[in-house]
Motif scaffolding. Structure first.
Motif, PDB file in Angstrom:
ATOM      1  N   VAL A  75     -45.776 -37.176 -10.505  1.00 36.54           N
ATOM      2  CA  VAL A  75     -46.630 -36.332 -11.337  1.00 36.54           C
ATOM      3  C   VAL A  75     -47.388 -35.402 -10.389  1.00 36.54           C
ATOM      4  O   VAL A  75     -48.322 -35.814  -9.699  1.00 36.54           O
ATOM      5  CB  VAL A  75     -47.597 -37.178 -12.193  1.00 36.54           C
ATOM      6  N   MET A  76     -46.956 -34.158 -10.358  1.00 31.36           N
ATOM      7  CA  MET A  76     -47.488 -33.219  -9.373  1.00 31.36           C
ATOM      8  C   MET A  76     -48.951 -32.850  -9.610  1.00 31.36           C
ATOM      9  O   MET A  76     -49.642 -32.475  -8.668  1.00 31.36           O
ATOM     10  CB  MET A  76     -46.623 -31.962  -9.322  1.00 31.36           C
ATOM     11  N   THR A  77     -49.463 -32.980 -10.835  1.00 30.33           N
ATOM     12  CA  THR A  77     -50.896 -32.723 -11.042  1.00 30.33           C
ATOM     13  C   THR A  77     -51.725 -33.741 -10.275  1.00 30.33           C
ATOM     14  O   THR A  77     -52.786 -33.400  -9.749  1.00 30.33           O
ATOM     15  CB  THR A  77     -51.275 -32.732 -12.537  1.00 30.33           C
ATOM     16  N   ASN A  78     -51.246 -34.978 -10.178  1.00 30.52           N
ATOM     17  CA  ASN A  78     -51.940 -35.982  -9.362  1.00 30.52           C
ATOM     18  C   ASN A  78     -51.942 -35.565  -7.896  1.00 30.52           C
ATOM     19  O   ASN A  78     -52.950 -35.703  -7.205  1.00 30.52           O
ATOM     20  CB  ASN A  78     -51.276 -37.356  -9.495  1.00 30.52           C
ATOM     21  N   VAL A  79     -50.828 -35.063  -7.429  1.00 25.65           N
ATOM     22  CA  VAL A  79     -50.713 -34.610  -6.035  1.00 25.65           C
ATOM     23  C   VAL A  79     -51.716 -33.491  -5.777  1.00 25.65           C
ATOM     24  O   VAL A  79     -52.451 -33.509  -4.788  1.00 25.65           O
ATOM     25  CB  VAL A  79     -49.269 -34.147  -5.728  1.00 25.65           C
ATOM     26  N   GLU A  80     -51.781 -32.501  -6.691  1.00 22.04           N
ATOM     27  CA  GLU A  80     -52.704 -31.381  -6.510  1.00 22.04           C
ATOM     28  C   GLU A  80     -54.161 -31.833  -6.515  1.00 22.04           C
ATOM     29  O   GLU A  80     -54.982 -31.283  -5.792  1.00 22.04           O
ATOM     30  CB  GLU A  80     -52.484 -30.331  -7.594  1.00 22.04           C
ATOM     31  N   GLU A  81     -54.493 -32.837  -7.336  1.00 26.96           N
ATOM     32  CA  GLU A  81     -55.879 -33.303  -7.441  1.00 26.96           C
ATOM     33  C   GLU A  81     -56.317 -34.150  -6.258  1.00 26.96           C
ATOM     34  O   GLU A  81     -57.483 -34.133  -5.885  1.00 26.96           O
ATOM     35  CB  GLU A  81     -56.064 -34.119  -8.728  1.00 26.96           C
ATOM     36  N   ILE A  82     -55.401 -34.891  -5.662  1.00 22.09           N
ATOM     37  CA  ILE A  82     -55.773 -35.875  -4.648  1.00 22.09           C
ATOM     38  C   ILE A  82     -55.476 -35.428  -3.222  1.00 22.09           C
ATOM     39  O   ILE A  82     -56.250 -35.683  -2.315  1.00 22.09           O
ATOM     40  CB  ILE A  82     -55.062 -37.225  -4.929  1.00 22.09           C
ATOM     41  N   CYS A  83     -54.370 -34.751  -3.040  1.00 24.67           N
ATOM     42  CA  CYS A  83     -53.872 -34.512  -1.681  1.00 24.67           C
ATOM     43  C   CYS A  83     -54.408 -33.235  -1.049  1.00 24.67           C
ATOM     44  O   CYS A  83     -54.619 -32.233  -1.723  1.00 24.67           O
ATOM     45  CB  CYS A  83     -52.346 -34.454  -1.705  1.00 24.67           C
ATOM     46  N   ASP A  84     -54.598 -33.293   0.254  1.00 25.68           N
ATOM     47  CA  ASP A  84     -54.899 -32.106   1.049  1.00 25.68           C
ATOM     48  C   ASP A  84     -53.604 -31.442   1.487  1.00 25.68           C
ATOM     49  O   ASP A  84     -53.500 -30.226   1.528  1.00 25.68           O
ATOM     50  CB  ASP A  84     -55.711 -32.482   2.298  1.00 25.68           C
ATOM     51  N   GLU A  85     -52.642 -32.267   1.854  1.00 27.64           N
ATOM     52  CA  GLU A  85     -51.351 -31.797   2.355  1.00 27.64           C
ATOM     53  C   GLU A  85     -50.252 -32.347   1.453  1.00 27.64           C
ATOM     54  O   GLU A  85     -50.390 -33.410   0.860  1.00 27.64           O
ATOM     55  CB  GLU A  85     -51.105 -32.314   3.777  1.00 27.64           C
ATOM     56  N   VAL A  86     -49.156 -31.603   1.378  1.00 30.90           N
ATOM     57  CA  VAL A  86     -48.018 -32.032   0.573  1.00 30.90           C
ATOM     58  C   VAL A  86     -46.744 -31.860   1.386  1.00 30.90           C
ATOM     59  O   VAL A  86     -46.632 -30.935   2.200  1.00 30.90           O
ATOM     60  CB  VAL A  86     -47.933 -31.231  -0.756  1.00 30.90           C
ATOM     61  N   ILE A  87     -45.836 -32.791   1.212  1.00 33.55           N
ATOM     62  CA  ILE A  87     -44.519 -32.669   1.820  1.00 33.55           C
ATOM     63  C   ILE A  87     -43.508 -33.026   0.743  1.00 33.55           C
ATOM     64  O   ILE A  87     -43.691 -33.987  -0.003  1.00 33.55           O
ATOM     65  CB  ILE A  87     -44.370 -33.567   3.075  1.00 33.55           C
ATOM     66  N   MET A  88     -42.472 -32.211   0.644  1.00 36.46           N
ATOM     67  CA  MET A  88     -41.404 -32.479  -0.309  1.00 36.46           C
ATOM     68  C   MET A  88     -40.118 -32.639   0.482  1.00 36.46           C
ATOM     69  O   MET A  88     -39.771 -31.795   1.306  1.00 36.46           O
ATOM     70  CB  MET A  88     -41.253 -31.339  -1.308  1.00 36.46           C
ATOM     71  N   ILE A  89     -39.441 -33.741   0.215  1.00 39.25           N
ATOM     72  CA  ILE A  89     -38.191 -34.045   0.899  1.00 39.25           C
ATOM     73  C   ILE A  89     -37.089 -34.061  -0.148  1.00 39.25           C
ATOM     74  O   ILE A  89     -37.211 -34.733  -1.174  1.00 39.25           O
ATOM     75  CB  ILE A  89     -38.286 -35.403   1.629  1.00 39.25           C
ATOM     76  N   ASP A 174     -45.890 -28.501  -9.297  1.00 37.21           N
ATOM     77  CA  ASP A 174     -44.812 -28.922 -10.195  1.00 37.21           C
ATOM     78  C   ASP A 174     -43.760 -27.814 -10.331  1.00 37.21           C
ATOM     79  O   ASP A 174     -42.558 -28.066 -10.216  1.00 37.21           O
ATOM     80  CB  ASP A 174     -45.388 -29.285 -11.569  1.00 37.21           C
ATOM     81  N   GLU A 175     -44.208 -26.587 -10.553  1.00 33.77           N
ATOM     82  CA  GLU A 175     -43.282 -25.461 -10.665  1.00 33.77           C
ATOM     83  C   GLU A 175     -42.543 -25.224  -9.348  1.00 33.77           C
ATOM     84  O   GLU A 175     -41.335 -24.951  -9.346  1.00 33.77           O
ATOM     85  CB  GLU A 175     -44.033 -24.188 -11.065  1.00 33.77           C
ATOM     86  N   ILE A 176     -43.252 -25.325  -8.237  1.00 34.49           N
ATOM     87  CA  ILE A 176     -42.645 -25.125  -6.924  1.00 34.49           C
ATOM     88  C   ILE A 176     -41.586 -26.201  -6.668  1.00 34.49           C
ATOM     89  O   ILE A 176     -40.493 -25.915  -6.184  1.00 34.49           O
ATOM     90  CB  ILE A 176     -43.719 -25.108  -5.815  1.00 34.49           C
ATOM     91  N   PHE A 177     -41.908 -27.433  -7.027  1.00 35.04           N
ATOM     92  CA  PHE A 177     -40.974 -28.553  -6.894  1.00 35.04           C
ATOM     93  C   PHE A 177     -39.676 -28.217  -7.624  1.00 35.04           C
ATOM     94  O   PHE A 177     -38.577 -28.348  -7.076  1.00 35.04           O
ATOM     95  CB  PHE A 177     -41.632 -29.813  -7.478  1.00 35.04           C
ATOM     96  N   LYS A 178     -39.805 -27.746  -8.866  1.00 31.91           N
ATOM     97  CA  LYS A 178     -38.622 -27.406  -9.665  1.00 31.91           C
ATOM     98  C   LYS A 178     -37.865 -26.228  -9.066  1.00 31.91           C
ATOM     99  O   LYS A 178     -36.632 -26.231  -9.033  1.00 31.91           O
ATOM    100  CB  LYS A 178     -39.029 -27.103 -11.108  1.00 31.91           C
ATOM    101  N   MET A 179     -38.598 -25.224  -8.577  1.00 39.17           N
ATOM    102  CA  MET A 179     -37.948 -24.072  -7.939  1.00 39.17           C
ATOM    103  C   MET A 179     -37.119 -24.520  -6.741  1.00 39.17           C
ATOM    104  O   MET A 179     -35.982 -24.082  -6.555  1.00 39.17           O
ATOM    105  CB  MET A 179     -38.989 -23.051  -7.461  1.00 39.17           C
TER     106      MET A 179
END
Length: 185
Positions: A75-89, A174-179
């Motif tokens: 759930v990417m909204t959780n990632v945006e609310e909690i995280c400073d940094e993000v990594i997608m693999i 979330d949109e970036i993940f899908k892109m």
């Protein structure tokens, strides 16, 4: 147990608790010794909004305490609310890596939210608009092909009059993940 509002007694077997209370007990066991590194794998899975908010509060308190938190979630909204940094693999390769807001901004402010009496057809015919949808908040969401079109669209849409909402944003994580996965909706 009190802080996380766990329903049950100290001597209850974990398997006798609800899924939400089991997750809270697992988080308590993880955090009780105030570790410097906390690894959480989808801690909100299956939780209702109240328990999700409780767990977020605890996780953010740990972050404020200085703990490094590695957190995975779908759930990417959780990632945006909690995280400073993000990594997608994706398939073992890093496709996104950086500060959440920097990653979002790198995709341009191509999402425009407006309140308007304009029809969907009128909005679709505006320059630089490639997609128009109505949100649940009764605003229009326009996807632009160029973030620089914002000022021009502002002038065109407002025509010098008050407009309740005109908010230009980068795409969500979330949109970036899908892109990045090549998903089009």
């Amino acid at each position: 147990m009190e802080r996380l509002q766990v329903k049950g007694n100290l001597d209850d077997k974990i398997k006798s608790l609800s899924k939400g209370n089991q997750q809270k007990v697992q988080l308590i066991a993880t955090l009780i010794h105030e570790p410097d590194l906390v690894i959480l794998d989808e801690p909100f899975s299956g939780l209702d909004p109240v328990n999700t908010a409780l767990l977020k509060e605890v996780i953010l308190a740990e972050k404020a305490r200085g703990a490094a938190i590695i957190f995975s979630d779908h759930v990417m909204t959780n990632v945006e609310e909690i995280c400073d940094e993000v990594i997608m693999i994706d398939e073992g390769a890093v496709v996104i890596n950086g500060a959440v807001q920097s990653v979002r901004n790198s995709f341009g402010r191509t999402r425009l939210f407006i309140s308007s009496d304009w029809s969907k057809e009128e909005l679709e015919n505006l320059p630089h608009v490639i997609q128009v949808t109505k949100t649940n908040q009764e605003t229009w969401r326009l996807v632009l092909d160029d973030e620089k079109a914002g000022p021009e669209l502002f002038k065109h849409l407002t025509q010098g009059e008050y407009i309740q909402t005109f908010n230009q944003q980068p795409p969500t994580i979330d949109e970036i993940f899908k892109m990045k996965l090549g998903v089009t909706l």
